[in-house]
Design an enzyme around this catalytic site. Structure first.
Site, PDB file in Angstrom:
ATOM      1  N   HIS A 188      -4.279  -1.419  -4.196  1.00  0.00           N
ATOM      2  CA  HIS A 188      -5.693  -1.803  -3.943  1.00  0.00           C
ATOM      3  C   HIS A 188      -6.520  -1.630  -5.210  1.00  0.00           C
ATOM      4  O   HIS A 188      -7.630  -1.099  -5.175  1.00  0.00           O
ATOM      5  CB  HIS A 188      -6.302  -0.951  -2.821  1.00  0.00           C
ATOM      6  CG  HIS A 188      -5.465  -0.891  -1.570  1.00  0.00           C
ATOM      7  ND1 HIS A 188      -5.047  -2.015  -0.920  1.00  0.00           N
ATOM      8  CD2 HIS A 188      -4.964   0.154  -0.872  1.00  0.00           C
ATOM      9  CE1 HIS A 188      -4.328  -1.663   0.147  1.00  0.00           C
ATOM     10  NE2 HIS A 188      -4.248  -0.352   0.187  1.00  0.00           N
ATOM     11  N   SER A 200       0.845  -1.197   0.000  1.00  0.00           N
ATOM     12  CA  SER A 200       0.000   0.000   0.000  1.00  0.00           C
ATOM     13  C   SER A 200       0.888   1.259   0.000  1.00  0.00           C
ATOM     14  O   SER A 200       1.732   1.398  -0.878  1.00  0.00           O
ATOM     15  CB  SER A 200      -0.954  -0.065   1.195  1.00  0.00           C
ATOM     16  OG  SER A 200      -1.991   0.861   1.053  1.00  0.00           O
TER      17      SER A 200
END
Lengths: 229, 259
Positions: free
Chosen positions: B154, B120
């Site tokens: 994501h 991330s």
């Protein structure tokens, strides 16, 4: 937010002059530690104020706000900055533009307060010992002095502060634990404390040595010594 | 990683084992930095429970708790084989690193051969740009720029991040780059993509490039098929070998034997 001692919390709430003030907690210096946020809500319960907090690490989850960050901060009566790493605090604030918003809050008369890193941040320069050996860190500069906290408890920090002053750091204020320096504009108005034994000093390089002037401290607990005869 | 590893998929160690397998040392030194989330205890505990059981020297660096555990940051980071950066707010991560001079130290580490990994925010930070939700809505943001181009994480898991990424590339606001689904890792050698791996089936990475079609700016999204990592097999192979257990017991005593 001292355990079992709400004197300074009461004091900062009273500084707002508002009966049920809006209080926003900024725990950025601790990395938005959950336990710290919980402690804030315990100390500043909705019975006496309108508490909120801003998590700059969780803005993707809305940071707990229903509106714009700047708008929320400008709408407060009191902004309370928690302790931790002042280096990280300043970095995160700048990254989110919170430094500018807080300057505007100050101009508009929002009461700004905080402890430890949350105190250092308001001054032009300060001493932090959070990251190992004491070092100089620039703050927001709303108060054109230097600042040193935990002055009574950490001899290394005190010595470093004196050295920095001799090396040209702006003169400033040193506060022991439990002591609060209350400024109006740029002028020191009161020095109060949550503990009977507390100290604060004006410290400056006087040319022929260091001047350390003890400031009178008013213990906030003193007025509560009631007697029934 | 587009999302994955011990913080995102605690019961699937495939990506974490993959990262360890890339280190040259038999028992690599791995340092976890949870800066992007403000050094939460939960992430640190999860790191310890995952990597403490594996053939590595695992430790973490809490920039928010240097008071209790001071370090020479440069020496600590340069002595590692693997740097593993957790997810959270990329904006905060980079701001805090800059204040501590870690941006320069990380470059030095990368140039000296330390493997840089992360998920991330901790994945995007190595690129020139990422798509961060550090202020709420997804927006392009500059990062360290060790790897050219951009990364959006994501890609499948966050419905509003991909459109923002495609839009930013179509506008030319950020350079061409990659999108990675949760559970997908991109391995670069220097600035070249050499492998795409995944901890779960059905996930993908994407090469995303700006192009002009009939005078209009648009994007070309090319799907990259990852190698599916065999989690179960790799867990066994990366378990602490007997000889290393014995070595630890000799060197560190009974406390190490228990681990």
């Amino acid at each position: 937010m001292e355990a079992g001692n709400g004197l300074l919390d009461e004091y900062v709430l009273a500084c707002t002059g508002v009966e049920h003030p809006k209080v926003c907690f900024l725990p950025s210096a601790s990395g938005d530690a959950d336990h710290y946020i919980v402690r804030f809500y315990r100390a500043f319960s909705p019975s006496r104020c309108e508490p909120s907090h801003v998590s700059l690490f969780r803005r993707d989850k809305g940071a707990g706000l229903g509106c714009d960050l700047a708008e929320h901060l400008l709408d407060q009566d009191l902004i309370y900055v928690g302790g931790g790493s002042v280096v990280s605090l300043m970095g995160v604030w700048r990254a989110h533009g919170v430094d500018e918003v807080l300057r505007e809050c100050w101009r508009r008369g929002v009461v700004l307060c905080g402890l430890s890193a949350g105190s250092l941040c308001w001054f032009s320069e300060s001493v932090t010992a959070f990251h190992g050996p004491p070092q100089r860190v620039a703050g927001l500069g709303l108060l054109p002095y230097s600042n040193c906290v935990h002055y009574d408890g950490e001899p290394a920090r005190r010595e470093s502060y004196h050295r920095f002053l001799s090396e040209g750091m702006a003169p400033g204020y040193a506060a022991g634990d439990g002591t609060a320096l209350h400024f109006r504009g740029e002028s020191l108005a009161h020095v109060v404390s949550s503990r009977a034994k507390a100290s604060a000093f004006w410290v400056e390089e006087a040319g022929d040595g260091l001047l350390e002037e003890a400031l009178p401290v008013r213990w906030l607990g003193a007025s509560r010594r009631l007697s029934v005869a | 990683m587009g999302g994955g590893g011990f913080t995102a998929e605690p019961h699937n160690p495939a990506l974490d084992d993959f990262i360890l397998s890339l280190a040259r040392a038999r028992e690599p030194r791995i340092l976890f930095l949870p800066t992007a989330s403000g050094d939460p205890n939960g992430q640190i505990a999860a790191f310890r429970s995952t990597f403490g059981e594996r053939a590595c020297h695992a430790r973490h660096l809490s920039l928010f708790r240097l008071e209790q555990d001071p370090h020479d940051l440069r020496a600590l980071i340069l002595s590692q084989d693997v740097i593993y950066v957790g997810g959270g707010s990329m904006r905060n991560l980079l701001a805090i690193w800059r204040e501590h001079g870690l941006d320069a130290i990380m470059r030095e580490a990368w140039e000296s051969g330390v493997l840089l990994a992360g998920l991330s925010a901790g994945g995007m930070c190595w690129f020139a740009h990422g798509i961060t939700r550090s202020t709420g809505r997804p927006e392009p943001a500059p990062a360290l720029g060790f790897l050219p181009g951009s990364l959006s994480v994501h890609y499948d898991g966050d419905p509003i991040r991909r459109p923002a990424f495609l839009d930013a590339i179509a506008r030319g606001a950020i350079p061409d780059g990659y999108g990675a689904d949760d559970g997908v890792g991109l391995l670069f050698e220097d600035s070249e993509l050499v492998r795409v791996v995944a901890s779960r089936p059905g996930t993908h990475a994407y090469r995303v490039q700006r192009q002009t079609v009939d005078g209009a700016q648009t994007v070309l999204e090319t799907q990259l098929e990852p190698e599916l990592l065999a989690a179960a097999a790799s867990v066994r192979s990366r378990d602490v070998p007997d000889d290393i257990r014995e070595f630890r017991a000799e060197r560190y005593g009974a406390a190490a034997r228990r681990r």
